[in-house]
Write an enzyme that holds these catalytic residues in place. Sequence first.
Site, PDB file in Angstrom:
ATOM      1  N   GLY A 186       1.078  -1.348  -0.046  1.00  0.00           N
ATOM      2  CA  GLY A 186       0.020  -0.097   0.010  1.00  0.00           C
ATOM      3  C   GLY A 186       0.831   1.258  -0.084  1.00  0.00           C
ATOM      4  O   GLY A 186       2.023   1.233  -0.310  1.00  0.00           O
ATOM      5  N   ASN A 187       0.098   2.365   0.491  1.00  0.00           N
ATOM      6  CA  ASN A 187       0.809   3.565   0.581  1.00  0.00           C
ATOM      7  C   ASN A 187       0.451   4.252   1.876  1.00  0.00           C
ATOM      8  O   ASN A 187      -0.154   3.913   2.669  1.00  0.00           O
ATOM      9  CB  ASN A 187       0.609   4.611  -0.752  1.00  0.00           C
ATOM     10  CG  ASN A 187      -0.924   4.675  -1.036  1.00  0.00           C
ATOM     11  OD1 ASN A 187      -1.317   5.376  -0.265  1.00  0.00           O
ATOM     12  ND2 ASN A 187      -1.427   4.068  -2.022  1.00  0.00           N
ATOM     13  N   ARG A 188       0.999   5.729   1.817  1.00  0.00           N
ATOM     14  CA  ARG A 188       0.713   6.410   3.275  1.00  0.00           C
ATOM     15  C   ARG A 188      -0.636   7.165   3.174  1.00  0.00           C
ATOM     16  O   ARG A 188      -0.684   7.730   4.179  1.00  0.00           O
ATOM     17  CB  ARG A 188       2.041   7.112   3.379  1.00  0.00           C
ATOM     18  CG  ARG A 188       3.411   6.241   3.593  1.00  0.00           C
ATOM     19  CD  ARG A 188       4.512   7.462   4.071  1.00  0.00           C
ATOM     20  NE  ARG A 188       5.814   6.675   4.141  1.00  0.00           N
ATOM     21  CZ  ARG A 188       6.456   6.218   5.058  1.00  0.00           C
ATOM     22  NH1 ARG A 188       5.693   6.016   6.205  1.00  0.00           N
ATOM     23  NH2 ARG A 188       7.667   5.710   4.873  1.00  0.00           N
ATOM     24  N   SER A 189      -1.065   7.130   2.360  1.00  0.00           N
ATOM     25  CA  SER A 189      -2.192   8.210   2.075  1.00  0.00           C
ATOM     26  C   SER A 189      -3.296   7.887   3.022  1.00  0.00           C
ATOM     27  O   SER A 189      -3.524   6.622   3.271  1.00  0.00           O
ATOM     28  CB  SER A 189      -3.058   8.179   0.703  1.00  0.00           C
ATOM     29  OG  SER A 189      -4.201   8.922   0.798  1.00  0.00           O
TER      30      SER A 189
END
Length: 416
Positions: free
Chosen positions: A213-216
């Site tokens: 995933g990512n940090r958003s």
Amino acid sequence: MPGDQSQPRNLVIGVCGGIAAYKSCQLIRDFTEAGDQVRVIPTESALRFVGSATFEALSGNPVSTTVFSEVDEVAHVRLGQEADGIVIAPATADFLARVAHGRADDLLAATVLVAACPVIIAPAMHTEMWENPATQANVATLRERGIVVVNPATGRLTGKDSGPGRLPEPSHIADIARTVFSGASMKQTLAGVNVLISAGGTQEIIDPVRFIGNRSSGKQGFALAEIAVQRGATVTVVAANCAALPAPPGATVIPVETTRELQQELHNQAPEADLIIMAAAVSDFRPANPAEFKMKKSHETDSPSLNRIEMTENPDVLASLVKARANRTLAPETVIMGFAAETGDDTQSILTYAEEKLERKGCDMLMCNEVGVGKVFGQSTNQGYLMDKDGGISEIAAATKHMVAAQILDKLALRL
């Protein structure tokens, strides 16, 4: 331009008589801990739910409900004249009616009638009361006069009832209030407009336990939804992994997990949208063959391991929406905006990368953010550059995500 959002203000917090009155305590603490001077004015009914001693302890100021208190200082006039802002939470149906008709029969109503500063009202009541034509007419009247009426949340009410009418979280009310105090407009500029927003960060499954995933966090997408609702829009949010955030009051939220799920839901909703804002951070790649069972370290098994995960490219969601518009699957006048999370490198700046992305994607506008550890993702503030396909670039100075949302929607409203 946004005003100084950190400047302490002289605020009046009004509290009406409802079960949600206890939530006003957190609102008072939020403002006082930020350095604002707070004077609490409850109604007589509010004191049946929370005592004056609590309000006095939290605000550091005396509490009164009547125009006959502090008569020598003409408090019923002075408090409204000196206030930089007034926030009333919760507000009952009765209070909305009294303010709409210019009543001044207690200290809170008189203060609102005198005030020339921004006034924010957060109603809380049973669904039937909120949806009653009389209440809706009063809300419309107040909004026409420039008073900001925050849409109630949907959820559990008093007793077993559930529906629209719940007081939004105090943090949400404070965010909206600070945005208004900083100069953002909440006029109904988006009335009748269907807005579709993606928010959060997609997650791609590796196995039943792990994902990429990512940090958003989804905060910017939700802030856009909240401001759009306040400006009269009908808002749908396709939210990727945003369960930790309270739903934007007044918006419909559709939860998804992966990029392909996000794309499918956006295309399901897009034909009805006048404005599409792709604020979600989308995973560019996904594991080609997600494991059915938890993957092991290579020395523990002969089965597929974590040492090597084959990846495949995800669909380009933003480009697919632009293509659908070109193919007339969407209305040709649909406005589409994207976000570009960039870091820049030794060869090009974030602006150069964003300009290339704007041209490549074919959308109408693009918000370019410089991201990284401690920047934008998961933070309460945002900044960057707002770019349009005609070559215009506007710098968005560092501000709360709600204030940034207000500036973005100002620009988008011009395109609509």
